[in-house]
Design a protein around this motif. Sequence first.
Motif, PDB file in Angstrom:
ATOM      1  N   GLN A   1       0.832  -1.202   0.000  1.00 52.14           N
ATOM      2  CA  GLN A   1       0.000   0.000   0.000  1.00 52.14           C
ATOM      3  C   GLN A   1       0.869   1.256   0.000  1.00 52.14           C
ATOM      4  O   GLN A   1       0.577   2.220  -0.691  1.00 52.14           O
TER       5      GLN A   1
ATOM      6  N   CYS B   1       2.337   1.695  -3.450  1.00 55.86           N
ATOM      7  CA  CYS B   1       1.323   2.199  -4.377  1.00 55.86           C
ATOM      8  C   CYS B   1       1.092   3.694  -4.164  1.00 55.86           C
ATOM      9  O   CYS B   1       0.994   4.460  -5.128  1.00 55.86           O
ATOM     10  N   GLU B   2       1.019   4.111  -2.913  1.00 52.38           N
ATOM     11  CA  GLU B   2       0.812   5.531  -2.631  1.00 52.38           C
ATOM     12  C   GLU B   2       1.996   6.361  -3.110  1.00 52.38           C
ATOM     13  O   GLU B   2       1.822   7.404  -3.743  1.00 52.38           O
TER      14      GLU B   2
ATOM     15  N   ALA C   1       4.196   5.534  -5.420  1.00 52.61           N
ATOM     16  CA  ALA C   1       4.242   5.475  -6.886  1.00 52.61           C
ATOM     17  C   ALA C   1       3.218   6.425  -7.494  1.00 52.61           C
ATOM     18  O   ALA C   1       3.507   7.119  -8.478  1.00 52.61           O
ATOM     19  N   SER C   2       2.036   6.467  -6.922  1.00 52.26           N
ATOM     20  CA  SER C   2       0.990   7.345  -7.431  1.00 52.26           C
ATOM     21  C   SER C   2       1.402   8.808  -7.305  1.00 52.26           C
ATOM     22  O   SER C   2       1.283   9.587  -8.258  1.00 52.26           O
ATOM     23  N   LEU C   3       1.887   9.195  -6.135  1.00 50.55           N
ATOM     24  CA  LEU C   3       2.324  10.580  -5.936  1.00 50.55           C
ATOM     25  C   LEU C   3       3.507  10.932  -6.829  1.00 50.55           C
ATOM     26  O   LEU C   3       3.570  12.015  -7.407  1.00 50.55           O
TER      27      LEU C   3
ATOM     28  N   ALA D   1       4.270   9.561  -9.718  1.00 53.19           N
ATOM     29  CA  ALA D   1       3.802   9.669 -11.106  1.00 53.19           C
ATOM     30  C   ALA D   1       3.126  11.013 -11.341  1.00 53.19           C
ATOM     31  O   ALA D   1       3.320  11.637 -12.396  1.00 53.19           O
ATOM     32  N   GLU D   2       2.351  11.485 -10.379  1.00 54.83           N
ATOM     33  CA  GLU D   2       1.697  12.787 -10.532  1.00 54.83           C
ATOM     34  C   GLU D   2       2.728  13.909 -10.621  1.00 54.83           C
ATOM     35  O   GLU D   2       2.602  14.811 -11.443  1.00 54.83           O
TER      36      GLU D   2
ATOM     37  N   LEU E   1       1.273   7.886 -16.539  1.00 55.67           N
ATOM     38  CA  LEU E   1       0.456   7.176 -15.564  1.00 55.67           C
ATOM     39  C   LEU E   1       0.292   5.700 -15.910  1.00 55.67           C
ATOM     40  O   LEU E   1      -0.093   4.889 -15.077  1.00 55.67           O
TER      41      LEU E   1
ATOM     42  N   MET F   1       2.161   2.988 -13.777  1.00 60.73           N
ATOM     43  CA  MET F   1       1.739   2.772 -12.393  1.00 60.73           C
ATOM     44  C   MET F   1       1.635   1.281 -12.104  1.00 60.73           C
ATOM     45  O   MET F   1       1.148   0.517 -12.941  1.00 60.73           O
TER      46      MET F   1
ATOM     47  N   GLU G   1       0.107  -2.146 -10.304  1.00 60.98           N
ATOM     48  CA  GLU G   1      -1.264  -2.572 -10.031  1.00 60.98           C
ATOM     49  C   GLU G   1      -1.534  -2.364  -8.533  1.00 60.98           C
ATOM     50  O   GLU G   1      -0.899  -2.967  -7.698  1.00 60.98           O
ATOM     51  N   CYS G   2      -2.478  -1.506  -8.255  1.00 60.23           N
ATOM     52  CA  CYS G   2      -2.838  -1.216  -6.848  1.00 60.23           C
ATOM     53  C   CYS G   2      -4.318  -1.469  -6.675  1.00 60.23           C
ATOM     54  O   CYS G   2      -5.098  -1.443  -7.622  1.00 60.23           O
TER      55      CYS G   2
END
Length: 146
Positions: free
Chosen positions: A107, A110-111, A113-115, A117-118, A139, A142, A144-145
């Motif tokens: 988790q 994923c968080e 990676a998401s931030l 990527a943004e 994006l 990313m 898989e989350c």
Amino acid sequence: MARIFGLFRSVVFLAWLSAALASMAITASIWALQMTSTVAAMSAKAVSSAVAHRKQLAKAVAKTKAKARLRRAVVAVPFAGLGAIAYFEEQDFQEWLEENPEGTRKQYACEVASLTAEVVDEVLQELPELMRPTPETVLGYMPECE
């Protein structure tokens, strides 16, 4: 006699009116002084509170800048940099874990990676249009989350 009684009535009314107006003026003056005192006390308290908050904020900003400077310095050295990256990432994970006690490393990854990527997408959007990839491309990397 009626004239004297009418004059007496007017004098009594004027005396009563003058006394009432004087007492109202005195009461209003006392009230204004009390309010001025209250406002001055509240202003002094607000200023001292703002100064204390400003000092705390400045200290927190300076501390954050010092941490970032230390991280950059350590990462600049290649061998120590790899160890530092692992150490700082573990520290960040532990801080995240305090805020998310039920969280897992997946988790967290994923968080992050998401931030990331943004942020990368925002930085890339500042490039000239010919060199800029589409947001979907960035994006698309990313993980898989859930």
